[in-house]
Design an enzyme around this catalytic site. Structure first.
Site, short mmCIF file in Angstrom:
data_model
loop_
_atom_site.label_atom_id
_atom_site.label_comp_id
_atom_site.label_asym_id
_atom_site.label_seq_id
_atom_site.Cartn_x
_atom_site.Cartn_y
_atom_site.Cartn_z
N GLU A 1 0.85 -1.19 0.00
CA GLU A 1 0.00 0.00 0.00
C GLU A 1 0.88 1.25 0.00
OE1 GLU A 1 -2.99 2.13 3.21
OE2 GLU A 1 -2.49 0.02 3.46
N HIS B 1 2.75 0.19 13.46
CA HIS B 1 2.23 0.83 12.26
C HIS B 1 3.10 2.03 11.92
CE1 HIS B 1 -1.74 -1.26 12.61
NE2 HIS B 1 -1.68 -1.10 11.30
#
Length: 84
Positions: A46, A83
């Site tokens: 992504e 993350h």
């Protein structure tokens, strides 16, 4: 393709070597796949946005991501824990 680790990402990798060998194996598989096909393949690649524009992420686990950038001849690993 040359592999380059940021200081933070190398510390992340060493952390996984000490705590969870399964995640190290998964990271290695994702890196191998990323070197072959940087923008498609394992871990649901992504593109990142805003201040991380130019970087990509791939899922290691539900919680952790491999964050990287690709240049003509190198793969820069920016992080492989948490993350972005």
């Amino acid at each position: 393709m040359k592999l380059i680790w940021s200081e933070e990402s190398w510390d992340d990798y060493l952390y996984w070597q000490e705590t969870d060998k399964r995640i190290v194996k998964k990271i290695n598989e994702i890196i191998k796949d990323t070197r072959r096909t940087p923008f498609e393949g394992k871990g649901k690649p992504e593109p990142l946005k805003h201040n991380l524009s130019g970087f990509w992420s791939r899922r290691i686990t539900e919680e952790h991501r491999l964050v990287y950038a690709v240049t003509d001849d190198s793969l820069l690993i920016a992080a492989c824990r948490y993350h972005y």
